[in-house]
Design an enzyme around this catalytic site. Structure first.
Site: not given
Length: 502
Positions: A265, A319, A322, A328
């Site tokens: 990541e 997303e 999250k 985030e």
């Protein structure tokens, strides 16, 4: 004579067969997180991934719909065992056998599964499951061995940079002693089974939390000055490289010198809370574009120049579920409707093509000539040989240890040679032809100490006292494996074509 002819055919054919394995390099993948309630269906995601020529995808579980969606595609998957399953898989071998039988085997090999990550950043988990990781990895590997897949599917686990107690200077990199009880047996497992040490790392957080200590350009691969490691004298122009080398040195300190590193990541958010001023689409595009170029070029790091390093960018989508700060929920390269948050080329062509580099400046009225990233290696090599020979271009600057040698790839070297010839010959369209491999641009391709010539000016790149590259030596490219094997390919063809002379 017939025996000699046959032997030569076999020899030449063997050289052809060697090429694919010898020319592999680093790759860029993408993380497909699904902590959202508005994402497209997995089959549409599989189409999107292939549309953008993404060949490597990491998922965080073994979701049946996702595995089915990627069946019969060229995409290679990294599948995850969630932390919540570690206890079960570590306790009994039968549990691991059952998990493999139900979660992997029904979909393999139609779905190309190449890695299984057993646990994710366990040291950061609120419920520390690190004691279960290695036993679970061992049981999963044993399950793979029972069905003969342990050489085709590698087993590892991912970590945050928090496993290090010290990361600067890189040469002082060291693992946190509080994690030694599970890290040492894990490293022994990785070394024995030739699996990579997987790390999730984010220069963004280092900048966000210490903007006065970490320059933004250093975090974005665009540092104008160098950070020196006082112990080794190595020079760093990006935090990414410094963090990778800190892991290399930490591994070396424990005498694990053969374990490769894989970045599972990394990325940069495109939007954040009011205090997260660096979370912008421009910075995200710059970081990831520079990252792709860095990886695809097999640049390596100051401590490991040319070392292959596979990297997964986080993340495929924004997303919305999250938790945490606004950033985030905004790491994605695509919105849920599958439109791009910003443009990014995963093939490496755009990444190494200087027309799309993020740190290039426009100059009104001035044009340069660079190599097309779509040209074949053979065409580029022939053009470079001509420019640096009969074309009378001084190619000293693209020889080893000279300012324009790095990045060590043919597109970059050809671009310097093409532009020099172009500027020396009136900057005309004809002077940028090179058999269709040259491209005119209005952005200055110069970088660092490598200065590209302008029309009516002189090449100001300062080089060492070495002779210019001749038309036959192609000295500047001897560090490139693709060119070495290009030579092997041409040699093989020559052998085949001249067999009749025997």
């Amino acid at each position: 004579m017939a025996a000699t002819r046959f032997a030569l055919i076999i020899f030449a054919a063997s050289l052809f067969l060697m090429l694919p394995d010898c020319c592999s390099g680093s790759f860029i993948g993408i993380c497909y997180g699904r902590n959202a309630d508005d994402l497209p269906t997995p089959d549409k995601v599989a189409q999107l991934v292939q549309l953008h020529k993404i060949k490597y995808v990491r998922i965080y579980d073994s979701n049946i719909q996702v595995l089915k969606a990627f069946a019969n595609t060229p995409v290679e998957l990294m599948v995850g065992v969630p932390n919540s399953d570690l206890l079960s898989l570590s306790q009994f071998q039968s549990n691991a056998d059952t998990w493999l039988r139900n979660s992997i085997l029904p979909y393999y090999p139609a779905t190309k599964i190449t890695y299984i990550t057993v646990g994710a950043e366990v040291t950061e988990s609120p419920h520390n499951a690190s004691m279960f990781v290695v036993p679970a990895m061992t049981n999963v590997l044993t399950a793979l061995k029972k069905v003969g897949l342990h050489k085709k599917i590698r087993v590892s686990s991912t970590h945050s940079l928090g496993v290090l107690s010290r990361s600067f200077p890189p040469s002082a990199g060291a693992f946190n002693s509080s994690h030694a009880y599970f890290l040492k047996p894990m490293l022994e497992f990785l070394a024995e089974n030739q699996s990579p040490f997987m790390i999730d790392m984010y220069p963004y957080y280092a900048y966000r939390d210490s903007p006065k200590k970490v320059p933004l350009d250093y975090a974005l691969f665009e540092a104008s000055s160098e950070v020196i490691d006082p112990n080794t004298g190595l020079l760093y122009t990006s935090m990414f490289d410094a963090q990778i080398d800190a892991i290399y040195f930490a591994l070396t300190a424990l005498n694990f010198r053969t374990i490769k590193i894989m970045v599972t990541e990394t990325g940069w958010p495109s939007k954040g809370s009011p205090k997260e001023t660096a979370a912008t689409p421009d910075n995200a595009q710059r970081y990831n574009a520079n990252l792709i170029r860095h990886v695809i070029n097999n640049t390596g790091t100051p401590a490991k120049p040319g070392q292959e390093l596979d990297v997964y960018i986080f993340s495929l989508f924004n997303e919305n579920r999250k938790p945490g700060l606004e950033s985030e929920r905004n790491w994605g390269l695509f919105y849920p409707d599958q439109t791009s948050v910003y443009n990014l080329d995963f093939t490496g062509r755009g990444a190494v093509d200087m027309t799309t580099s993020a740190n290039i400046t426009r100059s009104n009225g001035t044009t340069w000539c660079i190599a097309s990233s779509k040209a074949s290696q053979m065409d580029l090599q022939n053009a470079v040989d001509w420019a640096c020979g009969p074309g009378n271009v001084d190619c000293t600057a693209i020889q080893p240890s000279q300012p324009c040698y790095e990045p060590d790839n043919l597109v970059s070297h050809a671009s310097y040679a093409f532009n020099s010839y172009y500027q020396q010959n009136g900057a005309s369209d004809v002077a940028c032809s090179f058999g269709g491999t040259g491209v005119k641009v209005d952005k200055d391709p110069s970088y660092d100490n490598c200065i590209y010539m302008r029309a009516g000016g002189n090449n100001k790149t300062v080089t060492g006292n070495t002779t210019a590259m001749s038309s036959t030596s192609s000295t500047a490219h001897k560090g490139s494996s693709s060119l070495i094997y290009g030579f092997v390919l041409v040699t093989s063809l020559s052998i085949l074509l001249n067999i009749q002379r025997y």
